[in-house]
Design a protein around this motif. Structure first.
Motif, PDB file in Angstrom:
ATOM      1  N   ARG A 232       0.840  -1.192   0.000  1.00  0.00           N
ATOM      2  CA  ARG A 232       0.000   0.000   0.000  1.00  0.00           C
ATOM      3  C   ARG A 232       0.884   1.254   0.000  1.00  0.00           C
ATOM      4  O   ARG A 232       0.617   2.210  -0.724  1.00  0.00           O
ATOM      5  N   SER A 235       2.179   1.886  -3.470  1.00  0.00           N
ATOM      6  CA  SER A 235       1.167   2.500  -4.329  1.00  0.00           C
ATOM      7  C   SER A 235       0.983   3.969  -3.958  1.00  0.00           C
ATOM      8  O   SER A 235       0.838   4.819  -4.828  1.00  0.00           O
ATOM      9  N   ALA A 236       0.985   4.247  -2.653  1.00  0.00           N
ATOM     10  CA  ALA A 236       0.733   5.611  -2.201  1.00  0.00           C
ATOM     11  C   ALA A 236       1.836   6.572  -2.628  1.00  0.00           C
ATOM     12  O   ALA A 236       1.642   7.772  -2.688  1.00  0.00           O
ATOM     13  N   LYS A 237       3.028   6.020  -2.934  1.00  0.00           N
ATOM     14  CA  LYS A 237       4.118   6.852  -3.426  1.00  0.00           C
ATOM     15  C   LYS A 237       3.872   7.316  -4.849  1.00  0.00           C
ATOM     16  O   LYS A 237       4.493   8.253  -5.308  1.00  0.00           O
ATOM     17  N   GLY A 238       3.021   6.565  -5.551  1.00  0.00           N
ATOM     18  CA  GLY A 238       2.798   6.877  -6.951  1.00  0.00           C
ATOM     19  C   GLY A 238       3.549   5.961  -7.890  1.00  0.00           C
ATOM     20  O   GLY A 238       3.738   6.275  -9.058  1.00  0.00           O
ATOM     21  N   LEU A 239       3.987   4.810  -7.400  1.00  0.00           N
ATOM     22  CA  LEU A 239       4.663   3.853  -8.281  1.00  0.00           C
ATOM     23  C   LEU A 239       3.669   3.250  -9.263  1.00  0.00           C
ATOM     24  O   LEU A 239       2.523   2.997  -8.905  1.00  0.00           O
ATOM     25  N   PRO A 240       4.103   3.010 -10.505  1.00  0.00           N
ATOM     26  CA  PRO A 240       3.232   2.312 -11.450  1.00  0.00           C
ATOM     27  C   PRO A 240       2.925   0.901 -10.925  1.00  0.00           C
ATOM     28  O   PRO A 240       3.739   0.302 -10.224  1.00  0.00           O
ATOM     29  N   ARG A 241       1.769   0.419 -11.316  1.00  0.00           N
ATOM     30  CA  ARG A 241       1.291  -0.851 -10.780  1.00  0.00           C
ATOM     31  C   ARG A 241       2.268  -2.007 -10.974  1.00  0.00           C
ATOM     32  O   ARG A 241       2.493  -2.801 -10.073  1.00  0.00           O
ATOM     33  N   LYS A 247       8.728  -4.956  -8.294  1.00  0.00           N
ATOM     34  CA  LYS A 247       9.846  -4.517  -7.456  1.00  0.00           C
ATOM     35  C   LYS A 247       9.544  -4.737  -5.974  1.00  0.00           C
ATOM     36  O   LYS A 247      10.388  -5.192  -5.217  1.00  0.00           O
ATOM     37  N   HIS A 248       8.327  -4.411  -5.566  1.00  0.00           N
ATOM     38  CA  HIS A 248       8.021  -4.519  -4.142  1.00  0.00           C
ATOM     39  C   HIS A 248       7.379  -5.850  -3.777  1.00  0.00           C
ATOM     40  O   HIS A 248       7.716  -6.460  -2.780  1.00  0.00           O
ATOM     41  N   GLY A 249       6.442  -6.295  -4.619  1.00  0.00           N
ATOM     42  CA  GLY A 249       5.732  -7.531  -4.288  1.00  0.00           C
ATOM     43  C   GLY A 249       6.586  -8.765  -4.484  1.00  0.00           C
ATOM     44  O   GLY A 249       6.847  -9.523  -3.551  1.00  0.00           O
TER      45      GLY A 249
END
Lengths: 332, 374, 359
Positions: A232, A235-241, A247-249
């Motif tokens: 979350r 996403s809140a940073k504004g990273l593309p989905r 990268k994160h998941g």
């Protein structure tokens, strides 16, 4: 970290020693007598002949001296009598000689192992790749039709026994329709093309048959990760989905997959029995199976020990890999 | 409601066979120390240090009374509670329960005391086994200690459920069918099952919604009055601890820095840490009546309990610290209605006692809300 | 104040007049989640606005819709599983129905968010620095070195000691308070004009909570941002909010200035909240006054006023209107105060019956 590895290695050696003892004990306390099997295989077996054979194989000694002899062979080599008056000098590390072929086990291992290694590494990588990709896709489109099809089909495929898949593949894809080249093992150093073509079908069968498991596992791990708070945040940073997903998941979801894969790989490397048998590949799985069938004890002991060492080492490798993948894990 | 009362009375008469000890506190903890070893990463895993979670803590809890343990995370309040209930073994020090030393008892010797010392946990979601019915959860302690015959078990469980304000018909349900507040009530019923004399309540309401917290706090107070149970009440919420406990001990980094009755601690705190802690606590009532107070702001974080500062452990964050604080550990000394461990103890009022006080403080506060949105 | 009010009205008429309307405007926001069990009505008809430099506190219990509505401001709900209507404008840009591409430019840039538990909200496998650098480079040109310098600057600004060294630490190497500081540094790295703080101090100790609230106020001054503070803790509200919005069962039930809400609350739920909390100065001989019952189900919300099953004053309203008719959010007795309650003269009831108990 260094202390940890040393500690683990000491424990690993102990495990292997204990396993070798258990193998010895089980074999010698068991009801069957290899000398009788060999003797009867040649027809006319007289009690004298059987006794000679037993003596030649060292089976007339009790278990503990035999085990001592075996251990001595591993470290300094030993002399093995292969027949009346004929001795064989087996240099360290000596795992004995086959009761049947009268060949040195270590030589046989060197001979058989490349086939299993080729099969396991490529087949394993293939299912890791196919499986986790499908799983991650399913997680990405969770709840959609794509996801449901992937999940249900993986369930169907993974409930078919592996030997059946392998057998049907061989029957139809090779034997009946010749869609694939003849299977078998050829040394990669001699002829890489032949090596690859001989293993192509087994690789694919191994890869596809095991991938549903990884698809489900990968999906589960990814779905769990995607519900984490840090996703979350990303996403809140504004990273593309896609960056959030990969990268994160994926970075976090991959850790448990690596663990399972490491242990799976150990089992594959210890011999892919069905695959080798069905596709006529001369690896240690098939070899070990023959050993059991013929009560060829040195072969059994060697394959079991190789398997044990692989599992123990894979565990260690996975734990070390963990500390690189997850900075929170400090090996101590 | 009278039935559970009778049950309590029964078991109390049983216990009364032991000589009634007047003047002896129910629980007396002296110089309690609990260290957790830190192992090296080398081959031999030598112990290279100690987490000094609790380091020389002494307090008493009287029969039917409450002692509050407050402090921030890592101050050792939870560890203290767990050592008292013997979930952990003490490293040293004594734990006297009704005059008997229980700190060194083994599992079997501890059994009769376990009935009398019960624990309520913080998290009502993870402290109940999701696969057991409420009846099993509440009944198990009675079964283990064989305090109630099998054929009377259900009646007793239902009594307990009613006592904690749950529907007694719900004994067959699973924890997942209850809300957070109701689950905490189940946990309380389980703790009550053996008629304990002491309940260690570790953050019993901090996981609950505000409106539910008050329900549970009131329930605990009612039970305390009804069954004469003593509480060791562990919480980080200063307001709830003050509301529940007439005596309060403030902990910092494994030590008690100040202990005394409610008013001494809250109205005239003497230890700088107590002052800072109280000053940080948001005060709705004051904000409602007037403005926001000036606050004492502590710098930085609590130091590591593996390597606590020399002398006074609070000195690294204390605005009063002098050389002596690093050299000499201040002993707990009686000053008025409290004991305080500080070389420079002096009173400072940080929370307003009356509306008059608040008004006085507020006079120069011009921070009236500026925003008015329609 | 009048400017703000006009802005809202103009905003409703002409969406383009973003230069006069408050930075964040939420209008008639409804958020619903279809599930197997039915429709979860998480937020219903919610409207509020926050201007630059102002702090709105949204207070409510679990399931009140306070977090759901704020996540909606950043468009963080999965579009496929959420039904959202109404309007949310951040700096004049409409959020409801905006595509992922448009949202990405708002998130982290115009509006940033910090969360309750900084340990789980930061990625465990990337360094603090890397995570701040990532946030910066998403919305700014500049190479990695400038970004890293900026990250160190931000860590310094939020009071992390030795920021040039700590920048390469992983989140687990930070203490709880420092993690929340780092989280704030990451949120503020692009000078957002709106900061949404979702229970930012709930997981922290009181002395650290006080530090973090100070820091948020300092950041607000530094960047002139609008702040939305979501919390269940009236104490935090009392510390930091200018304006307060009380939510219950997915709706706004009371709104007003912080002082008014705390001194002249007009809605029985707010009375209940005030009565439930213990206070460091309260009278300990009086028992706390809890709100009976449990929060409502959002799957099957109660008819009429969502609070009526727990309300002890509902008998004062004739004809059982409380359980049949949803009260409007109407102006209260005091100026700029809105309340959703059928009680004819709540202030009189408060003064005569409630104040004694809650104060």
């Amino acid at each position: 970290m260094f202390g940890y590895i040393v500690r683990r290695l000491v424990a690993s050696v102990l495990v292997v020693v204990v396993i070798s003892m258990i193998v010895f004990a089980l074999f010698f306390l068991g009801p069957s007598n290899p000398a009788a099997v060999i003797c009867n295989a040649n027809g006319r077996c007289t009690p004298e002949r059987q006794a000679t054979l037993e003596h030649a194989l060292g089976l007339d000694q009790s278990v503990i001296p035999q085990y001592g002899e075996f251990v001595k062979g591993v470290f300094v080599g030993r002399t093995i009598s292969v027949g009346p008056g004929a001795d064989y000098d087996c240099g360290a590390p000596c795992l004995g000689i086959s009761f049947r072929s009268k060949l040195e086990i270590t030589e046989l291992l060197k001979d058989k192992y490349p086939a299993t290694l080729s099969l396991a590494v490529v087949g394993g990588s293939l299912y890791l790749l196919i499986g986790s990709t499908l799983g991650i896709l399913a997680a990405k489109y969770r709840g959609s039709a794509t996801d449901r099809i992937l999940v249900s089909s993986s369930l169907v495929f993974s409930s078919i026994p592996y030997y059946l898949v392998a057998l049907l593949a061989w029957l139809f894809l090779y034997n009946e329709y010749r869609l694939f080249p003849e299977t078998g093992y050829f040394a990669v150093t001699d002829n890489p093309v032949k090596w690859a073509s001989g293993l192509l079908l087994p690789w694919l069968v191994l890869g596809f048959a095991q991938s549903p498991q990884y698809a489900r596992f990968g999906r589960g791990s990814m779905v769990e990760t995607l519900s984490e708070d840090f996703i979350r945040t990303a996403s809140a940073k504004g990273l593309p989905r896609n960056k959030v997903l990969f990268k994160h998941g994926l970075r976090a979801a991959i850790v448990p997959i690596v663990t399972i894969f490491g242990l799976d790989m150990a089992f594959l490397l210890a011999g892919t029995v069905f695959t080798e048998e069905i596709f006529d590949i001369d690896g240690i799985g098939a070899w070990g199976l023959d050993g059991i069938r013929l009560l060829d004890f040195p072969v059994i002991a060697a394959t079991v020990l190789v398997g044990a060492i692989l599992v123990v080492v894979a565990n260690l490798v996975v734990d070390i890999a963990y500390s690189f993948l997850d900075p929170r894990v400090r090996l101590a | 409601m009278s039935a559970p009362h009778d049950a309590v009375a029964d078991s109390r008469t049983e216990d009364a066979a032991a000589p009634e000890l007047s003047g002896v506190p129910l629980l007396e903890v002296k110089d309690l120390v609990k260290y957790f070893p830190v192992k090296s990463s080398g081959l031999l895993r030598r112990t290279i240090g100690q987490v000094q979670a609790v380091d020389g803590v002494s307090f008493t809890v009287d029969k039917g009374s409450s002692l509050g343990l407050v402090g921030e995370s890592g101050c050792g309040k939870t560890t203290t509670g767990r050592v008292v209930t013997r979930l952990y073994d003490p490293t040293s020090g004594t734990i006297m329960f009704e005059g008997n030393e229980i700190g060194q008892l083994n599992r079997k010797q501890m059994m009769p005391y376990r009935r009398q010392i019960q624990l309520i946990f913080q998290d009502p979601y993870s402290s109940l086994n999701p696969r057991h019915t409420v009846g099993t959860i509440v009944g198990t302690p009675m079964q283990v200690h064989q305090t109630v015959p099998k054929n009377k078990m259900l009646t007793r469980v239902q009594e307990l459920l009613e006592t904690v304000g749950l529907n007694p018909e719900h004994y067959n349900r699973y924890p997942s069918e209850f809300s957070g507040g109701q689950r905490q009530r189940i946990g309380i019923a389980r703790a009550l099952a053996l008629n304990p004399k002491l309940i260690v309540a570790d953050e019993p309401v901090s996981a609950l919604d505000v409106s539910i917290q008050a329900q549970v706090v009131n329930l605990l107070q009612d039970l305390q009055k009804q069954f004469d149970i003593a509480f060791l009440f562990i919480a980080h919420d200063l307001a709830i601890v003050r509301h529940f406990c007439p005596r309060i001990a403030v902990m910092y980094l494994g030590k008690i820095v100040e202990v005394g009755d409610r008013d001494s601690i809250y109205l005239t705190p003497h230890h700088p840490y107590t002052q800072a802690l109280l000053s940080s606590a948001p005060d709705v009532r004051q904000a409602a009546i007037g403005g926001r107070r000036e606050r004492i702001r502590l710098e930085g974080d609590v130091p590591s309990p593996v390597n606590p500062p020399s002398g006074c452990r609070f000195r690294t964050r204390c605005w009063k610290a002098q050389e002596i604080c690093a050299q000499e550990e201040p002993p707990l000394l009686q000053i008025g209605g409290r004991e305080v461990a500080c070389h420079f103890a002096e009173p400072m009022q940080v929370v307003a006692a009356t509306e008059g006080d608040i008004a006085a403080q507020v006079e120069d506060d011009d921070r009236a809300p500026k925003l008015e949105v329609g | 104040m009048t400017e703000v009010l006009e802005g809202t009205q103009q905003g409703a008429q002409a969406r383009s007049s973003s230069d006069t309307e408050p930075f964040l405007v939420v209008e008639d926001l409804t958020v619903q989640f279809p599930t197997h069990d039915g429709l979860v009505q998480a937020v219903s008809d919610l409207s509020y606005s926050v201007g630059l430099g102002e702090t709105l506190g949204i207070v409510g219990e679990s399931g009140s819709g306070k977090s759901v509505s704020s996540m909606a401001v950043l468009g963080l709900h999965d579009e496929k599983r959420t039904r959202m209507t109404g309007s949310i404008r951040v700096g004049g840009k409409e959020v409801v129905g905006a595509g992922d591409h448009a949202m990405r430019k708002i998130r982290g840039n115009d509006a940033a968010m910090i969360f309750q538990d900084p340990l789980t909200a930061l990625h465990p496998f990337y360094t603090i620095g890397a995570q701040i650098v990532e946030a910066y480079r998403l919305h700014n040109e500049g190479n990695k070195r400038t970004a890293k310098r900026r990250a160190v600057e931000m860590l310094d600004l939020v009071g992390i000691p030795q920021p040039d060294r700590r920048v390469d630490d992983f989140p687990h190497q930070f203490s709880g308070g420092m993690r929340q500081r780092a989280m704030i540094a990451m949120a503020m790295v692009n000078n957002p004009k709106l900061l949404i703080a979702d229970e930012p101090t709930t997981a922290l100790d009181v002395t650290v909570q006080a530090q973090i609230l100070d820091l948020i106020q300092k950041m607000q001054k530094e960047f002139g941002s609008a702040v939305v503070m979501i919390t269940h803790d009236l104490g935090v509200i009392a510390e930091i909010a200018d304006e307060v919005l009380v939510m219950y069962g997915g709706r706004a039930v009371e709104k007003g200035s912080c002082k008014q809400i705390l001194t002249h609350p007009e809605m029985p739920y707010t009375w209940g909240l005030l009565g439930s909390i213990a206070d460091v100065t309260g009278d300990t001989s009086k028992p706390l006054v809890p709100i009976p019952g449990t929060p409502p189900s959002l799957l099957n919300p109660p008819t009429g006023c969502a609070f009526h099953p727990r309300c002890v004053h509902k008998d004062k309203v004739p004809d059982g209107r409380c359980n049949s008719e949803l009260p409007e959010l109407r102006p209260g007795i005091y100026a700029n105060h809105l309340t959703r309650c059928h009680l004819p003269d709540p202030d009189a009831i408060y003064e005569s019956e409630v104040k004694e108990v809650v104060m």
